[in-house]
Design an enzyme around this catalytic site. Structure first.
Site, PDB file in Angstrom:
ATOM      1  N   MET A  17       0.816  -1.215   0.000  1.00  0.00           N
ATOM      2  CA  MET A  17       0.000   0.000   0.000  1.00  0.00           C
ATOM      3  C   MET A  17       0.849   1.264   0.000  1.00  0.00           C
ATOM      4  SD  MET A  17      -3.243   0.953   2.441  1.00  0.00           S
ATOM      5  CE  MET A  17      -2.314   0.865   3.992  1.00  0.00           C
ATOM      6  N   LEU A  18       1.881   1.316   0.821  1.00  0.00           N
ATOM      7  CA  LEU A  18       2.734   2.501   0.857  1.00  0.00           C
ATOM      8  C   LEU A  18       3.656   2.562  -0.349  1.00  0.00           C
ATOM      9  CD1 LEU A  18       3.826   5.017   2.226  1.00  0.00           C
ATOM     10  CD2 LEU A  18       5.319   3.534   3.602  1.00  0.00           C
ATOM     11  N   ASP A  42      13.157 -10.690  -2.002  1.00  0.00           N
ATOM     12  CA  ASP A  42      12.797 -11.201  -0.683  1.00  0.00           C
ATOM     13  C   ASP A  42      13.842 -10.674   0.297  1.00  0.00           C
ATOM     14  OD1 ASP A  42      12.284 -12.602   1.630  1.00  0.00           O
ATOM     15  OD2 ASP A  42      12.563 -14.594   0.748  1.00  0.00           O
ATOM     16  N   ILE A  43      13.447  -9.736   1.155  1.00  0.00           N
ATOM     17  CA  ILE A  43      14.443  -9.104   2.024  1.00  0.00           C
ATOM     18  C   ILE A  43      14.962 -10.045   3.104  1.00  0.00           C
ATOM     19  CG2 ILE A  43      13.522  -6.800   1.598  1.00  0.00           C
ATOM     20  CD1 ILE A  43      12.401  -6.891   4.500  1.00  0.00           C
ATOM     21  N   TRP A  67       6.202  -7.597   7.510  1.00  0.00           N
ATOM     22  CA  TRP A  67       5.134  -8.507   7.948  1.00  0.00           C
ATOM     23  C   TRP A  67       4.186  -7.645   8.759  1.00  0.00           C
ATOM     24  CZ3 TRP A  67       4.784 -14.177   8.164  1.00  0.00           C
ATOM     25  CH2 TRP A  67       3.704 -14.632   8.917  1.00  0.00           C
ATOM     26  N   THR A  68       2.998  -7.393   8.245  1.00  0.00           N
ATOM     27  CA  THR A  68       2.050  -6.501   8.919  1.00  0.00           C
ATOM     28  C   THR A  68       0.845  -7.231   9.494  1.00  0.00           C
ATOM     29  OG1 THR A  68       0.962  -6.034   6.796  1.00  0.00           O
ATOM     30  CG2 THR A  68       2.720  -4.529   7.497  1.00  0.00           C
ATOM     31  N   THR A 107       6.691   1.269  13.498  1.00  0.00           N
ATOM     32  CA  THR A 107       5.305   1.264  13.954  1.00  0.00           C
ATOM     33  C   THR A 107       5.142   1.789  15.369  1.00  0.00           C
ATOM     34  OG1 THR A 107       3.447  -0.250  14.443  1.00  0.00           O
ATOM     35  CG2 THR A 107       5.644  -1.128  14.700  1.00  0.00           C
ATOM     36  N   TYR A 131       4.574  -8.880  16.934  1.00  0.00           N
ATOM     37  CA  TYR A 131       4.775  -7.920  15.849  1.00  0.00           C
ATOM     38  C   TYR A 131       5.610  -6.736  16.317  1.00  0.00           C
ATOM     39  CZ  TYR A 131       3.592  -4.063  12.691  1.00  0.00           C
ATOM     40  OH  TYR A 131       3.658  -2.982  11.853  1.00  0.00           O
ATOM     41  N   LYS A 135       9.412  -5.550  15.024  1.00  0.00           N
ATOM     42  CA  LYS A 135       9.680  -4.229  14.454  1.00  0.00           C
ATOM     43  C   LYS A 135      10.753  -3.502  15.262  1.00  0.00           C
ATOM     44  CE  LYS A 135       7.892  -2.601  11.348  1.00  0.00           C
ATOM     45  NZ  LYS A 135       8.272  -2.667   9.902  1.00  0.00           N
TER      46      LYS A 135
END
Length: 304
Positions: A17-18, A42-43, A67-68, A107, A131, A135
């Protein structure tokens, strides 16, 4: 003259999306952009990351890959850590090898979400979810490897025309449901991807110019609200009755990962770097509506 005369930008996670917002914005501003979606890079693959960065030799890398899936991370911690923790480390090491700046998206979930005042950039972290922990690991990796050219950009409550999000869901539910239940005990900041992309472009340019210190920045639309206030505002912009949105609690809608009760972010560091922070969330939401309605196949409501 374009503020991006020659340097190449590499956007990872460009199909998200971003990334879908940032890539064309940079292109419109005259940047040379390499956009790599998940299918192209693929990071979590360190060798692939080193190869891609060495091949394109960017001046700025913006990592939009993440991964959100907050709830799924609780049952897949190793996979979430690979993307959110190790992926940024691979990128940071590759950036160090070519002398590139790295903008790493993060985040509000790195904070415990139990306070009542906006979190400053230097406030101690304390994630309560897998999550959030992954992050934070990514943040630490970038700052460790790139103390002078690593930028952590924390954001929250993203919405835009390029993917699924809360505002898009409310637009859909307004057409499908008589009433909608939305939690009223989570406070945060809705953030339009177009506004965030604009500030990422400005921050990257300032980093190259040497006018923005490396470190942590908070990038959310300003102001604060709840999901239960954002939903009625969305209904109002649709020309629908906001009273169709009914409040409920996080406990009533329990999910695997706990949500922050309060995660409003302070944006003081932008002005310290000579840059404007993002505007108020209500102004952004209003301007975003033509694109959001268009994606949902809804006519844009006229002035009321």
């Amino acid at each position: 003259m374009s503020p991006y005369p020659r340097p190449r930008w590499l956007v990872t996670g460009a199909s998200g999306m971003l990334g879908r917002e940032l890539t064309p914005l940079l292109d419109r501003r005259g940047a040379a952009v390499t956009a790599l979606g998940r299918g192209h890079l693929d990071i979590t693959d360190g060798a692939a990351v080193r190869s891609a960065v060495a091949e394109h030799r960017p001046a700025v890398v913006v990592n939009c890959a993440a991964w959100t899936a907050v709830d799924e991370a609780e049952s897949e911690p190793a996979l979430a850590m690979a993307v959110n923790g190790e992926g940024p480390r691979h990128l940071a090491q590759a950036c160090r090898a070519v002398g590139a700046v790295l903008l790493q998206l993060s985040t509000d979930y790195v904070f415990p979400g139990s306070g009542g005042r906006p979190y400053r950039e230097d406030h101690p972290t304390g994630p309560r979810t897998v999550y959030g922990c992954t992050k934070r690991a990514g943040e630490r990796a970038v700052l460790e490897v790139l103390p002078d050219t690593g930028y952590i950009v924390r954001t929250a409550w993203l919405y835009g025309a390029g993917g699924p999000n809360f505002v898009a869901k409310m637009i859909r539910l307004e057409a499908d449901e008589d009433t909608v239940l939305v939690v009223d005990d989570q406070h945060g900041q809705p953030t339009w991807t177009a506004d965030l992309a604009d500030r990422l472009a400005a921050l990257g340019a300032a980093a190259l110019a040497g006018t923005a210190p490396a470190g942590i920045y908070h990038a959310t639309n300003t102001g604060g609200t709840t999901w239960n206030a954002l939903a009625p505002e969305t209904f109002r912009l649709l020309g629908a009755d906001p009273a169709r949105v009914r409040p409920t609690t996080s406990l009533a809608l329990a999910r695997p990962a706990v949500r922050p009760r309060y995660s409003v972010l302070d944006q003081s560091r932008w002005k310290a770097a000579g840059l404007e922070p993002l505007r108020h969330w209500r102004a952004a939401l209003t301007e975003s509506f033509p694109a959001l309605c268009g994606r949902a196949g809804r006519p844009v409501p006229g002035p009321r």
